[in-house]
Scaffold this motif. Sequence first.
Motif, PDB file in Angstrom:
ATOM      1  N   GLN B 174     -52.890  35.371  23.908  1.00  0.00           N
ATOM      2  CA  GLN B 174     -52.844  34.127  23.135  1.00  0.00           C
ATOM      3  C   GLN B 174     -51.949  33.088  23.817  1.00  0.00           C
ATOM      4  O   GLN B 174     -52.358  31.948  24.025  1.00  0.00           O
ATOM      5  N   ARG B 177     -53.059  31.177  26.909  1.00  0.00           N
ATOM      6  CA  ARG B 177     -53.974  30.044  26.731  1.00  0.00           C
ATOM      7  C   ARG B 177     -53.267  28.738  26.392  1.00  0.00           C
ATOM      8  O   ARG B 177     -53.844  27.666  26.512  1.00  0.00           O
ATOM      9  N   ILE B 179     -51.508  25.345  26.228  1.00  0.00           N
ATOM     10  CA  ILE B 179     -51.439  24.290  27.248  1.00  0.00           C
ATOM     11  C   ILE B 179     -50.204  23.402  27.056  1.00  0.00           C
ATOM     12  O   ILE B 179     -50.080  22.356  27.663  1.00  0.00           O
ATOM     13  N   CYS B 181     -49.253  21.402  24.753  1.00  0.00           N
ATOM     14  CA  CYS B 181     -49.510  20.027  24.299  1.00  0.00           C
ATOM     15  C   CYS B 181     -48.529  19.657  23.190  1.00  0.00           C
ATOM     16  O   CYS B 181     -48.410  18.502  22.820  1.00  0.00           O
ATOM     17  N   ALA B 239     -53.905  22.403  14.069  1.00  0.00           N
ATOM     18  CA  ALA B 239     -53.883  21.415  15.149  1.00  0.00           C
ATOM     19  C   ALA B 239     -54.118  22.041  16.519  1.00  0.00           C
ATOM     20  O   ALA B 239     -54.583  21.360  17.431  1.00  0.00           O
ATOM     21  N   PRO B 241     -55.339  23.134  19.779  1.00  0.00           N
ATOM     22  CA  PRO B 241     -56.657  22.992  20.396  1.00  0.00           C
ATOM     23  C   PRO B 241     -57.121  24.273  21.071  1.00  0.00           C
ATOM     24  O   PRO B 241     -58.288  24.400  21.427  1.00  0.00           O
ATOM     25  N   MET B 242     -56.202  25.226  21.250  1.00  0.00           N
ATOM     26  CA  MET B 242     -56.547  26.457  21.950  1.00  0.00           C
ATOM     27  C   MET B 242     -56.682  27.645  20.995  1.00  0.00           C
ATOM     28  O   MET B 242     -56.712  28.800  21.433  1.00  0.00           O
ATOM     29  N   ASP B 243     -56.751  27.357  19.716  1.00  0.00           N
ATOM     30  CA  ASP B 243     -56.977  28.397  18.696  1.00  0.00           C
ATOM     31  C   ASP B 243     -55.992  29.558  18.768  1.00  0.00           C
ATOM     32  O   ASP B 243     -56.371  30.723  18.647  1.00  0.00           O
TER      33      ASP B 243
END
Lengths: 331, 288
Positions: B174, B177, B179, B181, B239, B241-243
């Motif tokens: 997890q 992944r 990023i 942000c 929020a 974006p990478m779940d």
Amino acid sequence: MNLLASKDNLIRWLDLLLHEHVVIAPVRVQGLTLFQPISKAEEVDLDFDNTTLPPKGWFLPPTETLFSVQRNDGQTKLVPAMVERDALIFGVRPCDARGIALMDKPLLQEPSDALYRERHARTVLVGLSCRQARPECFCTSMGSAPNDASYVDILLTEIEVGYIVQVTSKKGKMLLPESFTEYEGVLPTPPEPRAVPIKDVMPAMKGLFDDTYWERLADRCLHCSICAYVCPTCYCFDVRDYSDRGNIERVRSWESCQSSGFTRIAGGYNPRATKGSRLKQRFYHKLLYFPEQFQDIACVGCGRCIKACPVNIDIREIIDDLQQLEAKSGA
Amino acid sequence: MNLELTQQIRDQARGLLKSGTVKGVIGYERASDGLTARPFFAYELTGTDQLIFDETCSHNLVKYLLDKKGEKMAVVVKPCDSLAINLLLNEEQIKREMVFIIGVSCTGVVETAWNQKSQTLQARCQTCRLPKPVVYDFLAEQEPIRRLEGELYPDILEMEAKPIASRREFWHEQFGRCIRCYACRQICPGCYCPECFAEQLSPLWVGIRIALGENELWQTNRTLHLAGRCTGCNECERACPMDIPLSLLNRKLEKEMEELFSFRAGLTSEEQPPFATFRKEEKLGFEE
């Protein structure tokens, strides 16, 4: 002359390409579709809308070492980073391929970014036309199209019996297998994404720099960096030196104009200290500064930022609003 | 759209703006997909017609009060969101007299994404014990209000039962992944440091590498800073974006805080979170 690849032949070709290239292709990871290096053709998911992140990460990785300095027995050696193998990115949407062409403008102009240039020279792009326009898409308004072959080496378009293969470069031609047959049929009609009129946006922006519109928009914005990181044309980064017992590594990572740490300068002053000023920078860079410098709007209409923004900052709405505001003020 | 609640919110907002009680009203309006909701700031009477409330109003608007400290604002809060008001009052980040709270009695919000609305209630709503806000000045009410009794932590218990190695493998996948942000931080009402530890350059606590090791450091520190402070709105997970399933981390700590200290963040504005207090008689867990 276009070619035709049956689905089986396409898979076989991909497996063949894996011998000489790092093949990066869309792979399903939980609910996401991500470009990842594959080891077998069957890992590829070609039934995707668009990938969660654009393929830009293979040209400008989220994190990379630019060079390292190693110290051994009183000797100091500078080791530049190397691009090890040729890469092939498979299944790139036409909008995203244009995104790379747009990143080229700042990053390949002299003095060019050495690692980016090297990766670029050693990468082949195999595109995949879109069969459907998604609700967030507006590529045709941003200089591309669902079947645009301009920015890829090979473009695949899925039809009933397989894939039409259009070859647009020498690099692409050299990769073709003999199993592909000639295709004399017509290309299917591309889907029509939503049109976003953009004609008056540059002059509109010039007059609206101090408009309260930006403050109101910034009220909602969270100033995370999702929009920048999912964007196929955003290319800002941060650089930092890491040191460990005399060895040094210079690392760069994605950064974004939305983060206050990124805009803060030496001495601690932050020229874009407010939320509104950073949000404004994003849209001024995309819609005014970049086109002033490089002739094109820094947006390809992929719609990722629209889809991923947790508070629905929608660039299409902003483009509309700005032109309407300017029309009103000019009337 | 829930007409009953929407009308009450609009009427209240109009009254507050007309009387000059508040400078603006933070509520929801329809998003650009014509289907879901997004945050909306009404400063003029005309703007109040845009206010809506329905099962897509997931955002925790309390976060925005941190940007508006100098001005008296009204804010629309669901019961879960109201916990964050108490958190911010307790931590002296907002002043009670500077906020007019338009509470909403809630029957749950559904899973949404841009242009997508599911029929299923968000997991946190399926076990919600809080039909009414814990603090409000006005309550927009609807009937009937359900009190749900589902098991609170089935996924956490499942995770706890796994061996360490497989938990580690799960989280590495997890965090790998992530990023960076920082959407999880930016949307969180409990994250308001003027300079986040993750962005401090001197000393550098967390590096800039967007890679497993530093991502893990970021994510675990973020979670720990919210121990006993997270009010469970789960906006961070929505929020992301990478779940990344951040609620598994946040709720694990929520469960620990309940078990260890019988404490749940945000229920009152008076009680300090356990990690913000120290009592002499407390055991530190090592030789004393």
